[in-house]
Design a protein around this motif. Structure first.
Motif, PDB file in Angstrom:
ATOM      1  N   SER A 137      22.845  79.545  93.174  1.00  0.00           N
ATOM      2  CA  SER A 137      22.511  80.185  94.659  1.00  0.00           C
ATOM      3  C   SER A 137      24.010  80.255  94.972  1.00  0.00           C
ATOM      4  O   SER A 137      24.888  79.426  94.770  1.00  0.00           O
ATOM      5  CB  SER A 137      21.751  79.217  95.218  1.00  0.00           C
ATOM      6  N   GLU A 138      24.017  81.508  95.997  1.00  0.00           N
ATOM      7  CA  GLU A 138      25.574  81.978  96.391  1.00  0.00           C
ATOM      8  C   GLU A 138      25.372  81.474  97.913  1.00  0.00           C
ATOM      9  O   GLU A 138      24.406  81.827  98.510  1.00  0.00           O
ATOM     10  CB  GLU A 138      25.560  83.115  96.480  1.00  0.00           C
ATOM     11  N   THR A 139      26.479  80.743  98.419  1.00  0.00           N
ATOM     12  CA  THR A 139      26.273  80.296  99.912  1.00  0.00           C
ATOM     13  C   THR A 139      26.926  81.616 100.701  1.00  0.00           C
ATOM     14  O   THR A 139      28.073  81.994 100.455  1.00  0.00           O
ATOM     15  CB  THR A 139      27.171  79.034 100.086  1.00  0.00           C
ATOM     16  N   GLN A 140      25.989  81.796 101.770  1.00  0.00           N
ATOM     17  CA  GLN A 140      26.521  82.898 102.680  1.00  0.00           C
ATOM     18  C   GLN A 140      26.804  82.355 103.967  1.00  0.00           C
ATOM     19  O   GLN A 140      25.791  81.624 104.525  1.00  0.00           O
ATOM     20  CB  GLN A 140      25.304  84.076 102.593  1.00  0.00           C
ATOM     21  N   LYS A 141      27.943  82.727 104.437  1.00  0.00           N
ATOM     22  CA  LYS A 141      28.257  82.167 105.748  1.00  0.00           C
ATOM     23  C   LYS A 141      28.581  83.251 106.835  1.00  0.00           C
ATOM     24  O   LYS A 141      28.959  84.456 106.315  1.00  0.00           O
ATOM     25  CB  LYS A 141      29.562  81.352 105.509  1.00  0.00           C
TER      26      LYS A 141
ATOM     27  N   SER B 238      24.548  79.378 107.961  1.00  0.00           N
ATOM     28  CA  SER B 238      24.586  79.362 106.570  1.00  0.00           C
ATOM     29  C   SER B 238      23.285  79.517 105.620  1.00  0.00           C
ATOM     30  O   SER B 238      22.355  78.850 106.178  1.00  0.00           O
ATOM     31  CB  SER B 238      25.503  78.236 106.034  1.00  0.00           C
TER      32      SER B 238
ATOM     33  N   GLU C 221      21.353  79.958 101.662  1.00  0.00           N
ATOM     34  CA  GLU C 221      21.552  80.112 100.377  1.00  0.00           C
ATOM     35  C   GLU C 221      20.852  81.413  99.448  1.00  0.00           C
ATOM     36  O   GLU C 221      19.616  81.641  99.970  1.00  0.00           O
ATOM     37  CB  GLU C 221      21.129  79.074  99.427  1.00  0.00           C
ATOM     38  N   ASP C 222      21.606  82.086  98.874  1.00  0.00           N
ATOM     39  CA  ASP C 222      21.019  83.508  98.139  1.00  0.00           C
ATOM     40  C   ASP C 222      20.835  83.417  96.762  1.00  0.00           C
ATOM     41  O   ASP C 222      21.930  83.285  96.129  1.00  0.00           O
ATOM     42  CB  ASP C 222      22.104  84.759  98.320  1.00  0.00           C
ATOM     43  N   PRO C 223      19.458  82.721  96.220  1.00  0.00           N
ATOM     44  CA  PRO C 223      19.469  82.831  94.971  1.00  0.00           C
ATOM     45  C   PRO C 223      19.700  83.981  93.751  1.00  0.00           C
ATOM     46  O   PRO C 223      19.460  85.144  94.272  1.00  0.00           O
ATOM     47  CB  PRO C 223      17.891  82.042  95.047  1.00  0.00           C
TER      48      PRO C 223
END
Length: 311
Positions: free
Chosen positions: A182-186, A277, A279-281
């Motif tokens: 998962s990529e953390t998007q802020k 914020s 999470e982008d799986p």
């Protein structure tokens, strides 16, 4: 006339020239137009147009309409494109199986991914590519960086044999999709934005909603983190989002690893990180039935380090 055209298609012998012209045609369809296919083909629009004219003359068929109204396949063009994908798939399968019979992977592997993967230290895609080459040095790896909707469609129509992308819902059952990280998007803004100098505790949802927002073309215009952002621009790529933010006009979400350097040098500022914020799986996907060994090998090279890290 139609029967004569069919006769010419049936009698057409496929040599290197015809295969090259068909690959140009497949690239044009994949990129939905002549100009959009220029970068991937490394050709000028005039050269692409000449290749298409030669292909249509050899087939005695009009494959597409191009002009002010845009690019569109004819009925015959759709049939030829479907047959072309079948042909290239059969060629690649033959090359793959021949390599397996010889005890070594060979042929080509088309891999599609979204942008902004190099800065993701947790994924280490460059390391996985190096590991793949050491295992399959005779495989020609073709990498295409594209928007998620292009990758999804390319996986379905066979343009890609394996893809790495977010948001894989709705994939048919005959494809394998494995969640790998998962990529953390802020949320960020840049110098010039009215929010750049405001303390986080003073930034309300109403204030965020009043700012021009840079969204993603593949995301629905709906609440994000409980906020109804005012969509004023959209792009499928992280680099496009970064450009919009650095204009000082827009606010928008970026992967934290991709924004890190711009934050460090003072060009970007993270906004309300405690609330803004998500999470982008991400998934790795390829055909479930009879996938190429090269696709499986690349998938394992990408997935194994992540599995070891979280084991």
């Amino acid at each position: 006339m139609q029967s004569q055209s069919r006769q010419r298609v049936l009698s057409l012998s496929l040599g290197d020239v015809e295969l090259r012209l068909l690959r140009v045609f497949a690239a044009i369809v994949h990129h939905n137009g002549f100009s959009a296919a220029q970068a991937s083909l490394g050709m000028t629009q005039q050269t692409i147009s000449t290749h298409m004219r030669h292909l249509e003359e050899r087939l005695a068929l009009r494959l597409c309409e191009r002009g002010r109204s845009g690019f569109q396949l004819t009925d015959e063009g759709r049939q030829v494109h479907a047959a072309t994908l079948d042909l290239f798939g059969a060629i690649e399968q033959f090359q793959s199986r021949l390599g397996e019979a010889q005890g070594e992977l060979s042929g080509s592997l088309r891999f599609g991914t979204v942008d902004a993967m190099v800065t993701n230290r947790a994924l280490n895609l460059q390391g996985a590519i190096g590991a793949f080459h050491r295992q399959a040095p005779r495989v020609r790896l073709e990498i295409d960086v594209a928007a998620p909707q292009v990758l999804y469609q390319g996986l379905l129509d066979g343009s890609y044999q394996i893809v790495l992308m977010p948001s894989m819902s709705g994939l048919p059952a005959h494809f394998r999709a494995q969640a790998i990280f998962s990529e953390t998007q802020k949320l960020y803004c840049a110098k010039g934005s009215p929010l750049f100098g405001i303390p986080d505790e003073s930034i309300t949802d109403t204030l965020l909603e009043a700012q021009p927002f840079a969204g993603r073309t593949y995301m629905p215009d709906r609440q994000i983190c409980g906020v109804n952002f005012g969509w004023a621009a959209a792009t499928p790529h992280m680099e496009g989002t970064l450009l919009l933010l650095l204009s000082g006009v827009y606010i928008g979400f970026l992967p934290d690893h991709y924004a890190e350097e711009s934050v460090r040098n003072g060009k970007l500022r993270m906004l309300v990180p405690g609330r803004m914020s998500f999470e982008d799986p991400f998934y790795i996907a390829y055909p479930r039935e009879r996938p190429s060994r090269a696709a499986e090998t690349l998938s394992q090279a990408i997935v194994r380090p992540l599995s070891d890290e979280f084991a």
